[in-house]
Design a protein around this motif. Structure first.
Motif, PDB file in Angstrom:
ATOM      1  N   VAL A  25      51.398 110.698   6.443  1.00 59.09           N
ATOM      2  CA  VAL A  25      51.162 112.134   6.313  1.00 59.09           C
ATOM      3  C   VAL A  25      49.677 112.355   5.989  1.00 59.09           C
ATOM      4  CG1 VAL A  25      51.888 114.261   5.190  1.00 59.09           C
ATOM      5  CG2 VAL A  25      53.507 112.376   5.394  1.00 59.09           C
ATOM      6  N   MET A  39      45.557 121.770   6.833  1.00 59.94           N
ATOM      7  CA  MET A  39      46.990 121.779   7.163  1.00 59.94           C
ATOM      8  C   MET A  39      47.531 120.352   7.205  1.00 59.94           C
ATOM      9  SD  MET A  39      47.004 122.556  11.281  1.00 59.94           S
ATOM     10  CE  MET A  39      48.726 122.181  11.603  1.00 59.94           C
ATOM     11  N   VAL A  40      48.853 120.243   6.988  1.00 59.77           N
ATOM     12  CA  VAL A  40      49.504 118.929   6.999  1.00 59.77           C
ATOM     13  C   VAL A  40      49.856 118.544   8.428  1.00 59.77           C
ATOM     14  CG1 VAL A  40      51.590 117.681   6.305  1.00 59.77           C
ATOM     15  CG2 VAL A  40      50.484 119.247   4.712  1.00 59.77           C
ATOM     16  N   VAL A  41      49.597 117.290   8.783  1.00 64.92           N
ATOM     17  CA  VAL A  41      50.086 116.771  10.067  1.00 64.92           C
ATOM     18  C   VAL A  41      50.724 115.396   9.863  1.00 64.92           C
ATOM     19  CG1 VAL A  41      48.352 118.005  11.445  1.00 64.92           C
ATOM     20  CG2 VAL A  41      47.929 115.636  10.793  1.00 64.92           C
ATOM     21  N   GLY A  42      51.809 115.190  10.594  1.00 66.84           N
ATOM     22  CA  GLY A  42      52.449 113.873  10.578  1.00 66.84           C
ATOM     23  C   GLY A  42      52.171 113.166  11.888  1.00 66.84           C
ATOM     24  N   SER A  43      51.391 113.814  12.736  1.00 65.92           N
ATOM     25  CA  SER A  43      51.202 113.308  14.098  1.00 65.92           C
ATOM     26  C   SER A  43      49.853 112.644  14.294  1.00 65.92           C
ATOM     27  CB  SER A  43      51.336 114.474  15.082  1.00 65.92           C
ATOM     28  OG  SER A  43      50.436 115.508  14.705  1.00 65.92           O
ATOM     29  N   LEU A  57      48.481 116.165  16.702  1.00 72.87           N
ATOM     30  CA  LEU A  57      49.122 117.173  17.542  1.00 72.87           C
ATOM     31  C   LEU A  57      49.374 118.420  16.713  1.00 72.87           C
ATOM     32  CD1 LEU A  57      49.729 114.378  18.918  1.00 72.87           C
ATOM     33  CD2 LEU A  57      51.581 115.587  20.059  1.00 72.87           C
ATOM     34  N   SER A  62      51.102 127.225  14.854  1.00 68.43           N
ATOM     35  CA  SER A  62      50.335 127.078  13.612  1.00 68.43           C
ATOM     36  C   SER A  62      49.259 128.158  13.541  1.00 68.43           C
ATOM     37  CB  SER A  62      49.684 125.693  13.554  1.00 68.43           C
ATOM     38  OG  SER A  62      48.672 125.683  12.563  1.00 68.43           O
ATOM     39  N   THR A  63      49.131 128.753  12.364  1.00 71.40           N
ATOM     40  CA  THR A  63      48.083 129.770  12.199  1.00 71.40           C
ATOM     41  C   THR A  63      46.786 129.135  11.697  1.00 71.40           C
ATOM     42  OG1 THR A  63      48.869 130.220   9.963  1.00 71.40           O
ATOM     43  CG2 THR A  63      49.724 131.638  11.722  1.00 71.40           C
ATOM     44  N   THR A  64      46.898 127.929  11.154  1.00 75.48           N
ATOM     45  CA  THR A  64      45.701 127.271  10.626  1.00 75.48           C
ATOM     46  C   THR A  64      44.962 126.512  11.726  1.00 75.48           C
ATOM     47  OG1 THR A  64      46.792 127.046   8.498  1.00 75.48           O
ATOM     48  CG2 THR A  64      44.854 125.679   8.843  1.00 75.48           C
ATOM     49  N   PHE A  90      50.196 122.166   1.113  1.00 75.39           N
ATOM     50  CA  PHE A  90      49.405 122.346   2.335  1.00 75.39           C
ATOM     51  C   PHE A  90      50.268 122.594   3.573  1.00 75.39           C
ATOM     52  CE2 PHE A  90      44.795 121.860   2.039  1.00 75.39           C
ATOM     53  CZ  PHE A  90      44.659 121.660   0.679  1.00 75.39           C
ATOM     54  N   ALA A  91      51.601 122.508   3.395  1.00 79.53           N
ATOM     55  CA  ALA A  91      52.478 122.795   4.532  1.00 79.53           C
ATOM     56  C   ALA A  91      53.122 124.167   4.360  1.00 79.53           C
ATOM     57  CB  ALA A  91      53.542 121.712   4.655  1.00 79.53           C
ATOM     58  N   ARG A  93      53.002 128.193   4.236  1.00 83.69           N
ATOM     59  CA  ARG A  93      52.223 129.329   4.729  1.00 83.69           C
ATOM     60  C   ARG A  93      51.982 130.325   3.608  1.00 83.69           C
ATOM     61  NH1 ARG A  93      54.379 130.507  10.718  1.00 83.69           N
ATOM     62  NH2 ARG A  93      53.255 128.694  11.470  1.00 83.69           N
ATOM     63  N   ARG A  97      46.008 127.106  -0.618  1.00 81.41           N
ATOM     64  CA  ARG A  97      46.143 125.645  -0.570  1.00 81.41           C
ATOM     65  C   ARG A  97      45.104 124.896  -1.398  1.00 81.41           C
ATOM     66  NH1 ARG A  97      47.789 125.346   5.883  1.00 81.41           N
ATOM     67  NH2 ARG A  97      49.791 126.368   5.588  1.00 81.41           N
ATOM     68  N   PHE A 154      56.826 109.851   5.718  1.00 83.33           N
ATOM     69  CA  PHE A 154      57.809 110.892   6.018  1.00 83.33           C
ATOM     70  C   PHE A 154      58.836 110.295   6.967  1.00 83.33           C
ATOM     71  CE2 PHE A 154      59.123 114.984   8.008  1.00 83.33           C
ATOM     72  CZ  PHE A 154      59.460 115.657   6.844  1.00 83.33           C
ATOM     73  N   TYR A 159      60.413 112.385   1.940  1.00 82.57           N
ATOM     74  CA  TYR A 159      59.192 111.655   1.608  1.00 82.57           C
ATOM     75  C   TYR A 159      59.534 110.353   0.906  1.00 82.57           C
ATOM     76  CZ  TYR A 159      56.901 116.062   2.602  1.00 82.57           C
ATOM     77  OH  TYR A 159      56.455 117.187   3.222  1.00 82.57           O
TER      78      TYR A 159
HETATM   79  C1  LIG Z   1      55.486 116.031   6.862  1.00 85.69           C
HETATM   80  C2  LIG Z   1      54.964 117.140   7.713  1.00 85.69           C
HETATM   81  C3  LIG Z   1      54.371 116.857   8.921  1.00 85.69           C
HETATM   82  C4  LIG Z   1      53.864 117.871   9.728  1.00 85.69           C
HETATM   83  N1  LIG Z   1      53.259 117.556  10.894  1.00 85.69           N
HETATM   84  C5  LIG Z   1      52.719 118.532  11.662  1.00 85.69           C
HETATM   85  C6  LIG Z   1      52.006 118.215  12.844  1.00 85.69           C
HETATM   86  O1  LIG Z   1      51.860 117.059  13.209  1.00 85.69           O
HETATM   87  N2  LIG Z   1      51.488 119.242  13.564  1.00 85.69           N
HETATM   88  C7  LIG Z   1      51.632 120.544  13.182  1.00 85.69           C
HETATM   89  O2  LIG Z   1      51.145 121.424  13.869  1.00 85.69           O
HETATM   90  N3  LIG Z   1      52.304 120.859  12.045  1.00 85.69           N
HETATM   91  C8  LIG Z   1      52.833 119.897  11.282  1.00 85.69           C
HETATM   92  N4  LIG Z   1      53.487 120.213  10.132  1.00 85.69           N
HETATM   93  C9  LIG Z   1      53.659 121.605   9.778  1.00 85.69           C
HETATM   94  C10 LIG Z   1      52.423 122.207   9.194  1.00 85.69           C
HETATM   95  O3  LIG Z   1      51.843 121.470   8.178  1.00 85.69           O
HETATM   96  C11 LIG Z   1      52.749 123.562   8.608  1.00 85.69           C
HETATM   97  O4  LIG Z   1      53.913 124.033   9.116  1.00 85.69           O
HETATM   98  C12 LIG Z   1      51.728 124.511   8.958  1.00 85.69           C
HETATM   99  O5  LIG Z   1      50.534 124.125   8.361  1.00 85.69           O
HETATM  100  C13 LIG Z   1      52.162 125.899   8.513  1.00 85.69           C
HETATM  101  O6  LIG Z   1      51.110 126.647   8.227  1.00 85.69           O
HETATM  102  P1  LIG Z   1      50.023 127.226   9.226  1.00 85.69           P
HETATM  103  O7  LIG Z   1      50.592 128.370   9.980  1.00 85.69           O
HETATM  104  O8  LIG Z   1      48.987 127.566   8.259  1.00 85.69           O
HETATM  105  O9  LIG Z   1      49.572 126.151  10.147  1.00 85.69           O
HETATM  106  C14 LIG Z   1      53.985 119.215   9.318  1.00 85.69           C
HETATM  107  C15 LIG Z   1      54.576 119.497   8.094  1.00 85.69           C
HETATM  108  C16 LIG Z   1      55.060 118.490   7.293  1.00 85.69           C
HETATM  109  C17 LIG Z   1      55.670 118.826   5.981  1.00 85.69           C
END
Ligand SMILES: Cc1cc2nc3c(=O)[nH]c(=O)nc-3n(C[C@H](O)[C@H](O)[C@H](O)COP(=O)(O)O)c2cc1C
Length: 399
Positions: A25, A39-43, A57, A62-64, A90-91, A93, A97, A154, A159
């Motif tokens: 993560v 913002m959080v990404v798992g990708s 990815l 996503s708005t961020t 950070f995940a 909305r 953050r 994740f 987690y």
């Molecule tokens: C563990 C985890 C992994 C995530 N991976 C992704 C990701 O790879 N790509 C993505 O666009 N959002 C991912 N998200 C979702 C975003 O972090 C989150 O939904 C997003 O930031 C929401 O707010 P935003 O509108 O400000 O982007 C993930 C969330 C979590 C909890």
């Protein structure tokens, strides 16, 4: 675009199956008008070594991401296992953050969050559309390991942290038995630590590791080793555990050596195991490697069993001086004895637990070492007796 050739995949099923693939993560950060965003990404993934490229990815919803995309640089922060709360914030909305988050600017200016495992500083390189996501590729401009601790993972929507296949205590029936015996030995261990002013450790063997199951410290000191710390049960460590276990166990122990043993090394170890069997105890001496081992184990106690630290422990154990038998303790060497170890026997005549007087002050005299050894042997004898344990005949007379 959906293809008519493949059967429709239910989104739920897609999420469920792909949720069985574990990911790390990360928090992707950037600056927007002088303010940090993330913002959080798992990708997140590495893409190319030459040129150095990484990618993540981003969901089209996503708005961020559209704001990160506009930034001239971004930084990928790899989260540590204890940063789950940060991840959740950070995940979410609408949350502020960065409200309670310490950060500093990476060379590119994008935020590096405090205590992350690693950071990768990037400039945007390319962006590709891929279904309902974008593939955002960054060219790496700088990167570093910040805190080489266990990462946050994740998996199946939850987690967790990484655990190694070996050197893990895990669920082991032998362990429960070791703990029960350590519990019975506790008063004796505490009294011994008090009398000797040296830490007493109880260690139990589990197939390919031996594990600290209990410790007693002299008053005022804190144990350097955490309960649960595992050591590779491989030559030259663990002679006490194989000394009475029969030839098959000794061979299995040889096989676990990190470096294949030569015939000469086996012969020497045979002689040392023999000495342990005759004397019923064994010393370990201070050395640079022993210090390093102790320090690394202490580090494992703090940050957990990271593969890097565990590899280091295995290498150190394999390179420990092999020559340390009871016969090596004399006037000249007494001052360098680091620990003294002796077995507690179970009802089957096998070693049920090992007690170690560990961290004996340097410069101790031979008579002091002998006094400590006799006290340790007496304690092991009493605990063995209290368990109804059977002392091997060749030792019974001497005890
Ligand atoms: C563990 C985890 C992994 C995530 N991976 C992704 C990701 O790879 N790509 C993505 O666009 N959002 C991912 N998200 C979702 C975003 O972090 C989150 O939904 C997003 O930031 C929401 O707010 P935003 O509108 O400000 O982007 C993930 C969330 C979590 C909890």
């Amino acid at each position: 675009m959906p293809t008519t050739l493949s059967p429709a995949i239910e989104p739920r099923e897609f999420r469920n199956v792909l949720g069985h693939f574990p990911t790390g993560v990360c928090i992707v950060t950037a600056m927007e008008g002088g303010k940090p965003i993330g913002m959080v990404v798992g990708s997140f993934t590495s893409v190319s070594l030459d040129p150095p490229l990484v990618a993540f990815l981003a969901d089209r919803s996503s708005t961020t991401f559209p704001r990160i995309r506009e930034a001239t640089t971004f930084c990928v922060n790899v989260l540590a296992a204890d940063q789950e709360a940060l991840c959740r914030s950070f995940a979410t909305r609408g949350a502020d953050r960065f409200a309670d988050v310490e950060w500093r600017a990476a060379p590119s200016g994008a935020p590096i969050l405090e205590n992350v495992v690693a950071w990768i500083d990037c400039v945007p390189d390319a962006i590709h559309e891929a279904g309902d996501h974008y593939i955002h590729i960054g060219r790496v401009t700088d990167l570093a390991v910040e805190n080489p601790t266990l990462p946050l993972l994740f998996f199946q929507g939850g987690y967790g942290a990484f655990t190694l296949g070996s050197l893990v205590m895990g669920a082991n029936p032998a362990m429960a038995e070791h703990l029960a015996i350590a519990d019975r030995a506790r008063d004796e261990m505490t009294a011994l630590a008090g009398r000797s002013d040296v830490e007493v450790l109880a260690l139990g063997a589990c197939t390919d590791t031996f594990i600290v199951v209990a410790s007693a410290s002299p008053s005022g000191s804190t144990a350097p080793l955490r309960i649960g710390t595992a050591l590779p049960f491989a030559p030259p460590a663990g002679r006490i555990f194989v000394a009475w276990a029969g030839q098959e166990s000794i061979h299995a122990w040889y096989e676990r050596s990190a470096e294949p043993l030569t015939a000469a090394e086996r012969e020497r170890l045979d002689a040392e195991v023999d000495a342990v069997r005759r004397h019923g105890w064994t010393p370990a001496f201070y050395s640079d490697r022993m210090e390093d081992l102790w320090q690394t184990l202490g580090q494992i106690g703090k940050v957990g069993q990271t593969p890097m630290l565990v590899r280091h422990v295995s290498q150190l154990v394999a390179s420990l001086e092999r020559h340390s038998t009871p016969e090596d303790v004399d006037e000249k060497t007494a001052g360098t004895v680091q620990s003294l170890m002796a077995p507690i026997f179970g009802t089957d005549g096998q070693v049920a637990l090992m007690l170690s007087l560990s961290g004996i002050p340097r410069g101790s005299s031979l008579s002091r070492i002998e006094e400590l050894r006799d006290d340790l042997l007496a304690v092991c004898g009493r605990v063995t007796a209290s368990l109804g344990g059977r002392v091997p005949p060749e030792l019974a007379d001497g005890r």
